[in-house]
Scaffold this active site. Structure first.
Site, PDB file in Angstrom:
ATOM      1  N   ARG A 131      16.549  -1.720 105.935  1.00 34.25           N
ATOM      2  CA  ARG A 131      16.602  -2.781 106.191  1.00 34.25           C
ATOM      3  C   ARG A 131      17.625  -2.409 107.585  1.00 34.25           C
ATOM      4  NH1 ARG A 131      20.127  -3.041 101.732  1.00 34.25           N
ATOM      5  NH2 ARG A 131      21.235  -6.133 101.304  1.00 34.25           N
ATOM      6  N   GLY A 132      17.509  -1.748 108.198  1.00 36.58           N
ATOM      7  CA  GLY A 132      17.736  -2.476 109.429  1.00 36.58           C
ATOM      8  C   GLY A 132      19.052  -1.953 109.810  1.00 36.58           C
ATOM      9  N   GLU A 133      20.130  -3.413 109.383  1.00 38.14           N
ATOM     10  CA  GLU A 133      21.804  -2.111 109.800  1.00 38.14           C
ATOM     11  C   GLU A 133      22.506  -2.318 108.460  1.00 38.14           C
ATOM     12  OE1 GLU A 133      24.894  -5.025 111.048  1.00 38.14           O
ATOM     13  OE2 GLU A 133      23.543  -6.846 111.311  1.00 38.14           O
ATOM     14  N   GLY A 183      20.613  -0.722 105.685  1.00 41.15           N
ATOM     15  CA  GLY A 183      20.575   0.518 104.981  1.00 41.15           C
ATOM     16  C   GLY A 183      18.691   0.104 104.338  1.00 41.15           C
ATOM     17  N   ASP A 240      10.522   4.152 112.775  1.00 39.56           N
ATOM     18  CA  ASP A 240       9.904   5.318 112.756  1.00 39.56           C
ATOM     19  C   ASP A 240      10.076   7.114 112.519  1.00 39.56           C
ATOM     20  OD1 ASP A 240       6.681   4.194 112.998  1.00 39.56           O
ATOM     21  OD2 ASP A 240       7.655   3.381 114.796  1.00 39.56           O
TER      22      ASP A 240
HETATM   23  P1  AMP Z   1       9.966   0.474 114.531  1.00 38.93           P
HETATM   24  O1  AMP Z   1      10.591  -0.231 115.505  1.00 38.93           O
HETATM   25  O2  AMP Z   1       9.728   1.780 113.535  1.00 38.93           O
HETATM   26  O3  AMP Z   1       9.213  -0.742 113.409  1.00 38.93           O
HETATM   27  O4  AMP Z   1       7.940   0.496 115.482  1.00 38.93           O
HETATM   28  C1  AMP Z   1       8.437   0.365 116.725  1.00 38.93           C
HETATM   29  C2  AMP Z   1       7.242   0.818 117.410  1.00 38.93           C
HETATM   30  O5  AMP Z   1       5.769   0.497 116.913  1.00 38.93           O
HETATM   31  C3  AMP Z   1       6.930   0.761 118.750  1.00 38.93           C
HETATM   32  O6  AMP Z   1       7.662   1.426 119.689  1.00 38.93           O
HETATM   33  C4  AMP Z   1       5.230  -0.305 119.467  1.00 38.93           C
HETATM   34  O7  AMP Z   1       5.127   0.071 120.151  1.00 38.93           O
HETATM   35  C5  AMP Z   1       4.782   0.108 118.005  1.00 38.93           C
HETATM   36  N1  AMP Z   1       3.976  -0.898 117.194  1.00 38.93           N
HETATM   37  C6  AMP Z   1       4.397  -2.805 117.652  1.00 38.93           C
HETATM   38  N2  AMP Z   1       3.581  -3.462 117.369  1.00 38.93           N
HETATM   39  C7  AMP Z   1       2.329  -2.626 115.724  1.00 38.93           C
HETATM   40  C8  AMP Z   1       1.324  -3.080 115.817  1.00 38.93           C
HETATM   41  N3  AMP Z   1       1.053  -4.068 115.652  1.00 38.93           N
HETATM   42  N4  AMP Z   1       0.620  -1.694 115.579  1.00 38.93           N
HETATM   43  C9  AMP Z   1       1.449  -0.281 115.643  1.00 38.93           C
HETATM   44  N5  AMP Z   1       2.536  -0.187 115.852  1.00 38.93           N
HETATM   45  C10 AMP Z   1       3.173  -1.153 117.062  1.00 38.93           C
END
Ligand code: AMP
Length: 301
Positions: A202-204, A206, A234
């Site tokens: 949930r972002g900021e 948690g 990630d």
């Molecule tokens: P997050 O902020 O952890 O959700 O993931 C961000 C990362 O997801 C970025 O570095 C993007 O390069 C990657 N990303 C964005 N769109 C997609 C997609 N459709 N499939 C896979 N990776 C993606």
């Protein structure tokens, strides 16, 4: 204990209220592996184009990340352009160029087929399934996904969900996947799709953990300034799976500590643009913030 991740390795162009960055290193597998490699050895499966610079590959190697499974193909690297609102929990995808990813078929090197901890990072669910099908042995299978795949590949995604133990997903995507607005009902609906545990980011605000028998909540580490939330999810996943692999601690206690470690690593990731902060992060900094996190949430009932 080794960790395997499949996901995107990307060029990201990012705009946030604090500034912007053009074609910086990004992708779900990048953030995950930079984070997880602070806890245990990591192997990456993914694809890059001919335009991907050696200096980025060197960043993986410097972290000791095994990139044998990262294939270089003819064409351009996956490119994502995103813009964050003043409310950093909201972002728009402005451009998405799959490029070499559109024809990628993951092939696991023989030495990857037995890996204890496997994370199916955000990528086409058909590719996530290809990876699962090639595994001969694993202890834990966890995955992530996003709106693009929930809308575009719902059938393949359902097949992935039927096979994984843990799903990590953000709140708006949990609503989209389940069709339920209330987050508790959304989590319950997703548990019926297969995973034994759902972690809702949930972002900021948690993370919430749901399983049949327990709910657990952790706040995000309070920061005065968030420069770039890209990769927070990630990095959370990398810290979480990394901690599980490092300790092999079973049960709720182990899961809860891993959720806090994931939150700690994510809090560092957002302090700078791209994976810059993660690439300089040390184990000692993680432990120090972990202790602060424990203080932050400690109370006697
Ligand atoms: P997050 O902020 O952890 O959700 O993931 C961000 C990362 O997801 C970025 O570095 C993007 O390069 C990657 N990303 C964005 N769109 C997609 C997609 N459709 N499939 C896979 N990776 C993606």
């Amino acid at each position: 204990m080794s960790i395997l991740v499949v996901g995107t390795v990307a060029f990201d162009s990012i705009e946030t209220p604090s500034g912007s960055a053009e074609r910086v290193l990004g992708g779900s597998a990048t953030y995950f592996s930079f984070a997880a490699s602070l806890f245990a050895p990591v192997r990456v499966v993914g694809v890059i184009g001919e335009d991907f610079p050696q200096e980025h590959l060197d960043l993986f190697s410097r972290r000791g990340i095994d990139i044998q499974g990262l294939k270089k193909e003819k064409g351009e690297t996956f490119h994502w352009r995103g813009r964050y609102h003043e409310d950093l929990n909201v972002r728009d995808t402005i451009e998405l160029h799959l490029n070499v990813l559109s024809s990628f078929v993951p092939r696991l090197p023989e030495s990857y087929r037995e890996t204890d901890y496997v994370f199916l990072g955000n990528i086409d669910p058909a590719m996530q399934l290809e990876v699962v099908d090639q595994l001969k042995h694993f202890r834990l299978l966890a995955c992530d996904t996003m709106d693009h795949w929930i809308n575009g590949s719902p059938k393949e995604l359902r097949k992935v969900l039927a096979r994984v133990e843990i799903l990590m997903i953000n709140d708006s995507e949990a609503r989209l996947l389940s069709g339920e607005h209330n987050i508790v009902r959304a989590a319950r609906a997703i548990l019926k799709m297969g995973p034994k545990t759902v972690l809702i980011k949930r972002g900021e605000y948690g993370v919430l953990q749901f399983s049949d028998s327990a709910i657990f909540a952790v706040p995000a580490y309070p920061l005065e300034e968030v420069f770039d939330p890209t990769g927070a999810g990630d990095s959370f996943a990398g810290g979480f799976v990394g901690q599980l692999a490092r300790t092999r601690e079973p049960g709720q206690g182990g899961l809860r500590r891993a959720i806090v470690y994931g939150s700690v690593v994510a809090s560092f990731a957002v302090e700078d643009f791209g994976p810059q902060r993660l690439s300089s992060l040390t184990a000692a900094e993680i432990e120090e913030r972990y202790r602060r996190f424990v203080e932050l949430t400690n109370f006697h009932s």
